[in-house]
Enzyme design. Structure first.
Site, PDB file in Angstrom:
ATOM      1  CG  HIS A   1     -21.693  13.263 -33.905  1.00 38.94           C
ATOM      2  ND1 HIS A   1     -22.826  12.929 -33.208  1.00 38.94           N
ATOM      3  CD2 HIS A   1     -20.853  12.206 -33.760  1.00 38.94           C
ATOM      4  CE1 HIS A   1     -22.695  11.715 -32.699  1.00 38.94           C
ATOM      5  NE2 HIS A   1     -21.492  11.260 -33.006  1.00 38.94           N
ATOM      6  CB  SER A   2     -26.196  16.914 -34.519  1.00 40.59           C
ATOM      7  OG  SER A   2     -25.641  16.910 -35.754  1.00 40.59           O
ATOM      8  N   GLY A   3     -25.343  14.360 -32.552  1.00 39.77           N
ATOM      9  CA  GLY A   3     -25.819  13.355 -31.591  1.00 39.77           C
ATOM     10  C   GLY A   3     -25.372  13.721 -30.181  1.00 39.77           C
ATOM     11  CG  HIS A   4     -21.267  13.607 -29.088  1.00 43.22           C
ATOM     12  ND1 HIS A   4     -20.636  13.439 -30.290  1.00 43.22           N
ATOM     13  CD2 HIS A   4     -20.944  12.534 -28.334  1.00 43.22           C
ATOM     14  CE1 HIS A   4     -19.956  12.308 -30.280  1.00 43.22           C
ATOM     15  NE2 HIS A   4     -20.122  11.730 -29.106  1.00 43.22           N
TER      16      HIS A   4
ATOM     17  CD  GLN B   1     -20.810   3.380 -24.028  1.00 44.75           C
ATOM     18  OE1 GLN B   1     -19.650   3.129 -24.267  1.00 44.75           O
ATOM     19  NE2 GLN B   1     -21.354   4.557 -24.335  1.00 44.75           N
TER      20      GLN B   1
ATOM     21  CD  GLN C   1     -32.712   5.353 -26.731  1.00 43.78           C
ATOM     22  OE1 GLN C   1     -33.176   5.294 -27.871  1.00 43.78           O
ATOM     23  NE2 GLN C   1     -33.441   5.688 -25.676  1.00 43.78           N
ATOM     24  CE  LYS C   2     -23.302   4.505 -33.663  1.00 46.64           C
ATOM     25  NZ  LYS C   2     -22.061   4.575 -32.945  1.00 46.64           N
TER      26      LYS C   2
ATOM     27  N   GLY D   1     -15.224  12.984 -27.267  1.00 52.75           N
ATOM     28  CA  GLY D   1     -14.933  14.106 -28.146  1.00 52.75           C
ATOM     29  C   GLY D   1     -15.257  13.830 -29.591  1.00 52.75           C
TER      30      GLY D   1
ATOM     31  CG  LEU E   1     -25.447  11.972 -36.795  1.00 55.00           C
ATOM     32  CD1 LEU E   1     -25.487  13.412 -36.274  1.00 55.00           C
ATOM     33  CD2 LEU E   1     -25.027  11.964 -38.261  1.00 55.00           C
TER      34      LEU E   1
END
Ligand code: PAF
Length: 286
Positions: A34-37, A155, A150-151, A31, A186
């Protein structure tokens, strides 16, 4: 877009989509989107017919002194973001729904050895918490594909290893990091930064790029380069947790003969820990 909070409702909605012959894509999140999600959800909508997103702040992956309690919970805004990005179904369970018998003595998925490096060595148990919850989500949703940013490079590698090692029938897709105009990746944790820290934060990516450019230009003394670059970051006020050049798949320390590399950084600004990375394939640099 429907929001469901129980596994029972989730399964019923997915069974309906499956009965219509739809391919299911899953975007697991915690949750505070942001724009990455949103980019992950848009990608899922391109690749699958029915997109499920999950929002669950997973206690199992937080250490005792980490930000579980303060992690931002912004459901209403997240629902709007998901809707705009093309999500069909949101699964937003409670902790009791996910862990009805508690978290002590729980069956867990032990993440692959590469989880002990880097963030894993600083956050013991973190990746086991991630693989356990992601495995549960995969079992609940049974997606054809799942998308991760990929950030969170390590993980993503850990999840790919889990899927491979445990023969899970799900395609894992990694999506490029979305950045602010000044280069900062982000992240939900960027919201913890005060104005001064936010102004310093883009230095992380700037330094990763400098290192990547140097390596592309022939630099192979990674240890010296890392020491110099980390010293610059410290000098301007960041506290470097690690800065490393690693093999892109094994995440082992890079050898000078390695061609597929990733440079990873974790650093604190005040009490906020930020991570970032650059993937660098030396056989493919235009
Ligand atoms: O990347 C995240 O937001 C979380 O680690 C994940 C994959 C949703 C598991 O809780």
């Amino acid at each position: 877009m429907n929001t469901v909070k129980t596994v029972r409702e989730l399964r019923a909605a997915i069974a309906r989509a499956r009965s219509e012959g739809k391919q299911i894509g899953l975007v697991p999140t915690m949750g505070n989107l942001h724009s990455g999600h949103a980019a992950l959800v848009s990608k899922a909508a391109q690749q699958a017919d029915f997109v499920v997103a999950s929002i669950f702040v997973n206690p199992l992956q937080f250490g005792a002194n980490e930000d579980l309690d303060t992690y931002p919970r912004t459901l209403a805004a997240d629902q709007e973001t998901l809707l705009q990005a093309g999500c069909n179904l949101l699964f937003a369970p409670t902790v009791d729904e996910m862990y009805p018998h508690g978290m002590t003595g729980l069956t867990r998925v032990t993440a692959a050895q590469l989880s002990n490096e880097l963030c894993g060595s600083r956050r013991p148990g973190h990746f086991d918490g991630v693989t356990t919850v992601v495995n549960k989500l995969f079992n609940m949703v049974q997606p054809d594909l799942a998308i991760f940013g990929q950030k969170d490079y390590q993980q993503l590698a850990v999840i790919r290893a889990m899927v491979l090692d445990l023969n899970m029938p799900v395609q894992i897709i990694g999506e490029p990091t979305v950045r602010a105009e000044d280069g900062l990746a982000l992240s939900s944790r960027n919201g913890y930064l005060n104005e001064e820290q936010r102004a310093l934060a883009p230095a992380l990516y700037r330094h990763l790029r400098e290192m990547a450019d140097a390596i592309k230009a022939g630099e192979r003394d990674y240890a010296t380069r890392v020491t110099q670059q980390a010293a610059h970051l410290e000098a301007i006020g960041l506290r470097v947790d690690y800065l490393e050049v690693r093999h892109a798949t094994t995440l082992l320390p890079a050898q000078t003969s390695d061609r597929d590399l990733v440079i990873l950084v974790a650093a604190y600004l005040g009490t906020t820990r930020l991570i970032d990375n650059i993937h660098l394939n030396l056989d493919n640099t235009l």
